[in-house]
Design an enzyme around this catalytic site. Structure first.
Site, PDB file in Angstrom:
ATOM      1  N   ASP A 187      17.906  -7.722   6.212  1.00  0.00           N
ATOM      2  CA  ASP A 187      16.597  -7.583   5.568  1.00  0.00           C
ATOM      3  C   ASP A 187      16.124  -6.129   5.483  1.00  0.00           C
ATOM      4  O   ASP A 187      14.935  -5.843   5.544  1.00  0.00           O
ATOM      5  CB  ASP A 187      15.546  -8.422   6.293  1.00  0.00           C
ATOM      6  CG  ASP A 187      15.371  -8.012   7.758  1.00  0.00           C
ATOM      7  OD1 ASP A 187      16.238  -7.283   8.283  1.00  0.00           O
ATOM      8  OD2 ASP A 187      14.357  -8.427   8.369  1.00  0.00           O
ATOM      9  N   HIS A 222      31.295  21.393   1.964  1.00  0.00           N
ATOM     10  CA  HIS A 222      30.033  20.683   2.139  1.00  0.00           C
ATOM     11  C   HIS A 222      28.915  21.585   2.664  1.00  0.00           C
ATOM     12  O   HIS A 222      27.730  21.300   2.448  1.00  0.00           O
ATOM     13  CB  HIS A 222      30.257  19.508   3.095  1.00  0.00           C
ATOM     14  CG  HIS A 222      29.107  18.574   3.209  1.00  0.00           C
ATOM     15  ND1 HIS A 222      28.723  17.722   2.188  1.00  0.00           N
ATOM     16  CD2 HIS A 222      28.235  18.347   4.231  1.00  0.00           C
ATOM     17  CE1 HIS A 222      27.680  17.003   2.576  1.00  0.00           C
ATOM     18  NE2 HIS A 222      27.368  17.368   3.801  1.00  0.00           N
ATOM     19  N   SER A 269      22.892  17.662   2.324  1.00  0.00           N
ATOM     20  CA  SER A 269      23.661  16.486   2.719  1.00  0.00           C
ATOM     21  C   SER A 269      22.747  15.266   2.817  1.00  0.00           C
ATOM     22  O   SER A 269      22.179  14.840   1.815  1.00  0.00           O
ATOM     23  CB  SER A 269      24.391  16.773   4.033  1.00  0.00           C
ATOM     24  OG  SER A 269      25.278  15.743   4.364  1.00  0.00           O
TER      25      SER A 269
END
Length: 421
Positions: A346, A399, A140
């Site tokens: 940023d 998953h 994952s």
């Protein structure tokens, strides 16, 4: 020591900010695991990169996942507690409350993204392996870390295995959540098809919460929007059943929430053990000079079927919302800092598309076709854009296939990377 494994605990001191190595340091913990009969052999290393963000590595027990036993037939495994998790200078509500202001806390938390985890891994590799590269297994979010590793320090890698975790290397948070809501909607409707009475039961609970002040054992109020976050479980192989049996005992004979339901719901939604999962979730997509800006909350307005009054009541998934940091006790100390992180523009880039396009490290990745958490379309786009990647697309597992499949997923990925499959 578990008799099934030979283990050695390692503690490393690393810079909080790798750009300022002379500044404050933090501790990073990792557990070395080998098969008892091979502990003295010079085996190749396999670094395990746990999912999350904010997840610590598994602890080896008699019931450890089958992938670990498969890995130990050929490798020595390093189970890394990524910075801020487990025994690695853990970030908790208590530690966050010690900061004198949200600016300082936000600055501290900004050093817990993938770039910092990869820099930690490289320091550890050089201490344990010298100049020898190692292999990685990324589950994952561990796959996100893998692509950052390949972007920043491919010389440290011999081969990489990724399970359900190829990120969209240019995807923004807005694109990610635009794709996520429809997958979650479809999964919830599939759950209701399997357990139609649970749709009715959830609506009854939501209606009760809208009119009654119901408190969890820690004092937090249980609201409909917190109830809906239980949908996070639905992307795992046993998620339907775990949620169904939770709801099976949700209401007593008078139609009031049971103590069992409230206790379990608190545990599932409190983020006590992994506040970084909530704090860092959207920062994973922070790059390109734009703020993430609470993308999941903004995207929600484009899906009216997720309105709380809609019928059926749709649960949510791997989305983090600003209200959580005001209403969940374990997240409140992070609230103002989380707002600052959402506004930040940023962020340094996590992936280097040009370097990835020229990648020569063998990468074998399983993409789960119906993955609720990681979009298969974005994963396959990345597989096309990154050189030396071989993919295996399957709908046999959800998953958590690396755990649910026993040794099968890792064995096949190793064969793919080596050209045997």
């Amino acid at each position: 020591m578990n008799p099934a494994y030979a283990t050695v605990d390692h503690v490393f001191t690393v810079p909080l900010d790798h750009a300022a190595p002379a500044g404050p340091g933090i501790q990073v913990f990792a557990r070395e695991v080998a098969a008892p009969g091979r502990a003295g052999e010079a085996l190749p290393w396999l670094l395990y990169l746990q999912g999350g963000p904010g997840g610590k590595s598994p602890r080896p027990t008699a019931g450890s996942p089958g992938w670990l036993d498969r890995a130990l037939t050929t490798h020595r495994v390093l189970l890394l507690d990524q910075r801020g998790t487990g025994r690695s200078s853990p970030v908790t509500a208590r530690s966050a409350s010690r900061f004198t202001g949200p600016d300082r806390l936000a600055t501290y938390l900004s050093h817990f993204r993938a770039d910092s985890v990869v820099a930690d891994a490289e320091l550890i590799r050089r201490e344990l392996c010298g100049d020898e590269p190692w292999e990685t297994l990324g589950q994952s979010y561990g796959g996100f870390l893998t692509l950052t590793y390949l972007s920043r320090a491919p010389e440290g890698l011999r081969a990489c295995y990724v399970t359900g975790g190829l990120p969209g290397i240019t995807a923004t948070a807005d694109e990610v959540y635009a794709r996520t809501y429809p997958r979650v909607r479809d999964r919830v409707l599939e759950f209701y098809d399997r357990y139609p009475d649970d749709a009715t039961r959830l609506r009854r609970i939501a209606d009760l919460l809208a009119t009654t002040d119901i408190r969890l054992p820690d004092g937090d109020r249980l609201t409909t929007r917190r109830l809906r976050t239980l949908g996070l479980a639905l992307g795992m192989g046993d998620g339907f059943e775990r949620l169904h049996w939770l709801l099976d005992e949700a209401l007593d004979e008078r139609g009031e929430p049971t103590a069992t339901f409230l206790h379990q719901t608190m545990g599932l939604t409190a983020f006590t053990d992994n506040p970084l999962f909530a704090v860092l979730q959207e920062t994973l997509y922070g790059q390109g000079g734009k703020p993430t800006g609470w993308a999941a909350a903004r995207a929600l307005t484009g899906f009216p079927e997720f309105a709380e009054e809609a019928d059926p009541l749709l649960l949510t998934g791997e989305m983090i919302y600003p209200w959580m940091f005001r209403e969940i006790a374990g997240l409140r100390p992070f609230a103002d800092a989380a707002d600052l992180l959402a506004e930040r523009t940023d962020w340094p880039p996590l992936y280097d598309p040009a370097r990835l396009a020229a990648n020569r490290v063998p990468v074998a990745a399983v993409v789960y076709h119906d993955d609720m958490y990681v979009d298969a379309g974005l994963s396959l786009r990345t597989a096309r854009d990154v050189a030396s990647v071989r993919t295996w697309v399957t709908n046999e597992w959800e998953h958590d296939g690396i755990t649910a499949s026993g040794p099968r997923v890792l064995a096949r990925l190793m064969d793919l990377a080596a050209g045997r499959a």
